[in-house]
Scaffold this active site. Structure first.
Site, PDB file in Angstrom:
ATOM      1  N   LYS A  99       0.714  -1.202   0.044  1.00  0.00           N
ATOM      2  CA  LYS A  99      -0.011  -0.111   0.079  1.00  0.00           C
ATOM      3  C   LYS A  99       1.002   1.438   0.027  1.00  0.00           C
ATOM      4  O   LYS A  99       0.609   2.112  -0.719  1.00  0.00           O
ATOM      5  CB  LYS A  99      -0.906   0.161   1.338  1.00  0.00           C
ATOM      6  N   ARG A 112      -9.278   0.892   8.790  1.00  0.00           N
ATOM      7  CA  ARG A 112      -9.025  -0.420   8.864  1.00  0.00           C
ATOM      8  C   ARG A 112     -10.218  -1.261   9.573  1.00  0.00           C
ATOM      9  O   ARG A 112      -9.813  -2.377  10.076  1.00  0.00           O
ATOM     10  CB  ARG A 112      -7.814  -0.368  10.007  1.00  0.00           C
ATOM     11  N   ARG A 152      11.439  -7.165   5.745  1.00  0.00           N
ATOM     12  CA  ARG A 152      11.500  -5.771   5.498  1.00  0.00           C
ATOM     13  C   ARG A 152      12.311  -5.104   6.352  1.00  0.00           C
ATOM     14  O   ARG A 152      12.611  -5.379   7.646  1.00  0.00           O
ATOM     15  CB  ARG A 152      10.063  -5.467   5.647  1.00  0.00           C
ATOM     16  N   ARG A 154      11.300  -2.710  11.776  1.00  0.00           N
ATOM     17  CA  ARG A 154      10.258  -2.135  12.491  1.00  0.00           C
ATOM     18  C   ARG A 154       9.931  -3.222  13.590  1.00  0.00           C
ATOM     19  O   ARG A 154       9.780  -4.418  13.409  1.00  0.00           O
ATOM     20  CB  ARG A 154       9.001  -1.724  11.793  1.00  0.00           C
ATOM     21  N   ARG A 180      -0.855  -9.221  13.069  1.00  0.00           N
ATOM     22  CA  ARG A 180      -1.171  -8.225  12.457  1.00  0.00           C
ATOM     23  C   ARG A 180      -2.121  -8.891  11.310  1.00  0.00           C
ATOM     24  O   ARG A 180      -3.011  -8.147  10.742  1.00  0.00           O
ATOM     25  CB  ARG A 180      -0.063  -7.395  11.542  1.00  0.00           C
TER      26      ARG A 180
END
Ligand code: AMP
Length: 210
Positions: free
Chosen positions: A14, A89, A123, A154, A165
């Site tokens: 996104k 969300r 990531r 992160r 998540r």
């Protein structure tokens, strides 16, 4: 004027796609994740409220993010349109959004869970400029190509949090696909495409609507 929502699970791309499309259309990218991370870095009251939820891979309470977005959309740079990246969300957030914004399109980036887990856990991001990387393509390089800052993982990209998540996405956010289908605004874009193909598909949908 185009007011656009980007849906899709964490790791679907996104943020990356929103950046490309925003540059092309000359409209701001509004990422609630980035806004919350900067609130935490600045130790604001919102940041304090959000941190524990984010570290656990849970959603920040609706009223906190709704207030943040409502305030942001009232800024003058949003008059010509915007892309909401990571908001709404939950169905409650989508309903609240309807009360203060007129959304023209919801773009859903559809990517399988196995692919997302691989992407998120590999990531790395630049803590300074936010540029995203993947360990598989860094060839051992540890610093940002843009500004040389040491890349980080992160906290919420750690494996145990990633699972959380995704579970939260399926439970709370996936129902928005129905919500925007019923509103006649949904455009789903398959995940099995290159970054460039996805950007082209999104721009085609938006041009057809303009
Ligand atoms: P993101 O960068 O979009 O993946 O967001 C990172 C984290 O910020 C999420 O896992 C949530 O904890 C929080 N967050 C971002 N956007 C929202 C939202 N619209 N509602 C609730 N929590 C959010």
């Amino acid at each position: 004027m185009m007011n656009i929502v980007f849906l899709g699970p964490p790791g679907a791309g996104k943020g990356t796609q929103a950046k490309v499309v925003c540059e092309k259309l000359g409209i701001p990218q509004i990422s609630t994740g980035d806004m919350l991370r900067s609130a935490i870095a600045n130790q604001t009251e919102t940041g304090m409220k959000a941190k524990t939820f984010m570290d656990a891979g849970q959603l920040v309470p609706d009223e906190v993010v709704i207030a943040l977005v409502r305030e942001r959309l009232a800024q003058p740079d949003c008059k010509a349109g915007y892309i909401l990246d990571g908001f709404p969300r939950t169905v409650e957030q989508a309903q609240a959004l309807q009360s203060f914004a007129a959304i023209n399109a919801a773009i859903d980036l559809d990517v399988a869970d196995e692919v997302l887990i691989k992407r998120l856990s590999g990531r790395r991001v630049c803590p300074l400029c936010g540029a995203p990387y993947h360990v598989d393509r860094l060839n051992g390089e540890k610093n940002c190509k843009v500004d040389g800052t040491l890349l980080i993982q992160r906290d919420d990209d750690k494996p145990e949090t990633v699972q959380n998540r995704l579970a939260v996405y399926h439970e709370k956010t996936a129902p928005l696909i129905d919500f925007y289908t019923q509103a006649g605004l949904l455009h789903s874009i398959g995940g099995n495409l290159t970054l460039e193909e996805i950007s082209a598909a999104i721009l085609k949908v938006l041009e057809a609507k303009a």
